[in-house]
Design an enzyme around this catalytic site. Structure first.
Site, PDB file in Angstrom:
ATOM      1  CD  GLU A   1      -1.253  -0.218   3.720  1.00 54.91           C
ATOM      2  OE1 GLU A   1      -2.200  -1.013   3.580  1.00 54.91           O
ATOM      3  OE2 GLU A   1      -1.039   0.394   4.772  1.00 54.91           O
TER       4      GLU A   1
ATOM      5  CG  HIS B   1      -3.093   0.624   7.796  1.00 53.71           C
ATOM      6  ND1 HIS B   1      -2.947  -0.163   6.676  1.00 53.71           N
ATOM      7  CD2 HIS B   1      -3.886  -0.075   8.634  1.00 53.71           C
ATOM      8  CE1 HIS B   1      -3.629  -1.285   6.839  1.00 53.71           C
ATOM      9  NE2 HIS B   1      -4.206  -1.254   8.015  1.00 53.71           N
TER      10      HIS B   1
END
Lengths: 376, 289
Positions: free
Chosen positions: B209, B247
């Site tokens: 990511e 996150h």
């Protein structure tokens, strides 16, 4: 979390780092009083939590009262990256002999705290790093909270040619490091740090960022937060335990887990739509969270469809389904809703939704396809 | 075979008397994981689902021969739990806890240096070797034993990927969730190294990511060392710059932390990139031919 320059200056002062004594003004009368007491010329510095204030005209030197009366309202009326300037820091001018860049931050790739120094201060440090990497000096703490003097001496000698500067700057770094660990900072930066014409050292700017994960042990820092610089919807989402970022598209999404939420947005785009937001309901989501998530999404009038994509692990699909039903009863949702649920308690969830005539789709691709079609 | 955990792994649960700790202890036992001990300071002597609880890790390790610790304690106690494991000489620590302060992780990682303890997490779903052992919070039933190694920085996106693999009859040797924080224990490179030398892992799926530079390091490693086929999905192509996407580590802070930059270096290293998570099985089958 970020704080304003004037707040960071206060923390520097307490930590024993030399700063320029400044004062905050919000109104012109106040500014005139402060400046006259300080003595012209003075520097006006807009207090904003976003970068690029210098380029936006937020920092100006004024030579007398007349100029102050002209410039102060200009800065006060500025909008820098969408944020209105509410406070202006007034400081005396300093005759600069030498400028430096000093910072302490975390090198995430090396999992270590790093001290950064450059004799090329006052300019864009990222630019310097690219064009003149030899001018940037780094010192790694090696997992310790103090400076190992044997390694430090060659570092400081390489970074600063003059012996007097080496001592002055070593002392500043010692204090900055204590502050860094005391408050769980992620960045403490002085750009520029200067030596004035009399040879006195001084921080002309102050920037401190804090680790959000560690704020629970620093309530005094949390109290410094200026929530005007946060998106109100994002703040509200945070209060409900949701992670939310607003976007420009029409497909509102509710997903569990950050990675899946990002992937859902990417798939929306690939299938010809645009996401209206990023929203992660987190793990072990209760029905209440799903209800609040829909409330926040519906504040955005661009939203033409709500897409719910859940992969149950700790999150139970039936909790999500109950949240969907609760929202339908409470909110009178004006847009269509498309749902995909897989994983823990999937069967129960689908039964609940079927009873309430809500369609579910078997895969992420299919639910996104439908959402994009409905948003057109 | 599998990496890091198997049917002989003896698991110790820190925070076993807490809400999350006890819930997932039961799920792990159901899956067949050998949970041999729990640790909660001050609650030694109790039993949870038949698992004995001890006051300290050292005592639990001595009495039960536990070699792997999984941490479910609240964020403010996570560092102490990790340090206690390292001191007791635990082989593998998996920290599920989200929100651990960054400087606590800096200290923990410095303490890990020059020890033989491996560390995974924090803010991760844990890891599973299907059919043998599950240590973490992932739903066990979507997995199936087989030849694919899965490495990911995410939780539910990994479930999505694994679910698609299993649907398409591609079982997994092990699935490792590395965690979504900027400072984590094992990184892509460490897991790649293990999968690369595991004879039963025939292909690898890498789920990355935005944020950080671990995908770049992985690409450099792959170029030189890995001959096994790798398929990758990188999340966050539509993420705006400077915004933290759930996150703590998922933030575009500069040009090389974008999805596009990561896709480019991985492609250059010979990795097959897919646009949709559900394209992974087909792409991998193609590469495994």
């Amino acid at each position: 979390m970020k704080i304003h320059e004037y707040q960071a200056i206060e923390l520097f002062k307490k930590a024993g780092i030399p700063v320029v004594p400044g004062q905050i003004a919000t109104e012109l009368d106040e500014a005139v009083q402060v400046a006259e007491k300080m003595g012209f010329p003075v520097v006006l510095k807009a207090q904003v939590l976003v970068g690029g204030r210098g380029k936006a005209g937020g920092v100006k030197v004024v030579k007398d009262k007349q100029e102050l009366k002209k410039v102060f309202p200009q800065i006060r009326n500025l909008k820098i990256k969408g944020y209105r300037v509410e406070r202006i820091l007034i400081v005396p001018t300093v005759k600069i002999k030498k400028e430096f860049y000093l910072a302490i931050t975390i090198d995430y790739a090396k999992s270590d705290v790093v001290v950064i120094a450059s004799s090329a201060g006052g300019v864009d440090i990222e630019e310097t790093a690219k064009l003149h990497p030899e001018q940037i000096h780094k010192f790694y703490l090696d997992g310790k909270k103090e400076i190992d003097s044997q390694r430090w001496n060659p570092f400081i000698k390489a970074a600063f040619p003059e012996t007097s500067q080496q001592n002055q700057i070593s002392k500043v770094f010692q204090n900055l490091l204590t502050l860094f660990f005391q408050y769980d900072c992620s960045l403490a930066e002085i750009n520029p740090f200067v030596i004035d014409e009399k040879g006195h050292p001084c921080a002309l700017d102050a920037k401190i960022n804090f680790d959000d994960n560690a704020l629970f042990r620093h309530p005094e820092i949390q109290a410094l937060a200026d929530t005007k610089f946060e998106d109100p919807d994002e703040t509200e989402a945070k209060q409900h335990g949701l992670s939310f970022v607003k976007m420009d598209g029409k497909v509102g999404c509710i997903v569990n887990g950050a990675g899946l939420a990002m992937a859902t947005m990417d798939v929306i785009k690939l299938l010809g739509g645009e996401p209206a937001n990023f929203l992660d309901v987190g793990g072990s989501s209760n029905p209440e969270k799903v209800l609040n998530a829909q409330k926040i999404i519906l504040k955005n009038s661009n939203v033409k469809v709500i897409l719910i994509n859940i992969f149950g692990g700790i999150t139970r699909c039936d909790d999500i389904a109950n949240g969907i039903i609760a929202a339908q009863k409470e909110l009178k949702i004006p847009v269509p809703l498309v749902v995909r649920l897989t994983g823990t308690n999937e069967k129960e969830a689908k039964a609940i939704l079927a009873q309430n005539k809500i369609n579910t789709y078997p895969s992420m691709r299919e639910v996104v396809k439908k959402a994009v079609e409905l948003a057109k | 075979m599998s990496i890091l955990i198997n049917q002989n792994t003896r698991v110790l649960v820190q925070g076993i008397t807490g809400r999350d700790g006890s819930f997932h202890t039961e799920r792990m036992l159901e899956y067949g994981t050998k949970v041999v001990a729990g640790v909660t300071p001050g609650k030694g002597g109790q039993e949870i689902f038949g698992v004995p609880v001890f006051n300290t890790v050292a005592e639990a390790k001595e009495k039960t021969k536990a070699n792997t610790a999984v941490i479910y304690v609240p964020a403010k106690f996570a560092k102490d739990a990790i340090l206690e494991d390292i001191k007791a000489g635990i082989d593998l620590i998996i920290c599920i806890t989200e929100g651990v302060p960054t400087l606590d992780m800096v200290e923990a990682k410095a303490t890990l240096k020059n020890t033989r303890t491996r560390f995974i997490g924090p803010n991760c779903p844990g890891l599973i070797s299907p059919g043998k052992c599950k240590v973490g919070i992932m739903p066990g039933h979507i997995h199936k034993p087989g030849p694919v190694g899965v490495i990911s920085r995410s939780g539910t996106l990994t479930y999505e990927v694994v679910y698609n693999l299993t649907l398409n009859n591609l079982g997994q040797s092990s699935c490792v969730g590395l965690g979504g924080d900027p400072i984590i224990g094992m990184r892509f490179v460490d897991a790649l190294e293990l999968f690369n030398s595991d004879p039963e892992t025939k292909g690898i799926v890498l789920v990355g990511e935005i944020g950080g530079g671990d995908e770049q390091l992985a690409a450099e490693y792959i170029k030189v060392n890995v001959k096994k086929p790798i398929v990758s999905f990188i999340a966050g192509k539509t993420a705006p710059e400077g915004k933290r996407m759930g996150h703590a580590g998922a933030i575009i802070s500069s040009g090389d932390t974008t999805a596009a930059a990561k896709i480019k270096v991985l492609t250059d290293a010979g990795v097959t990139i897919v646009d949709f998570p559900d394209e992974i099985p087909t792409a991998l089958k193609q590469r495994l031919k």
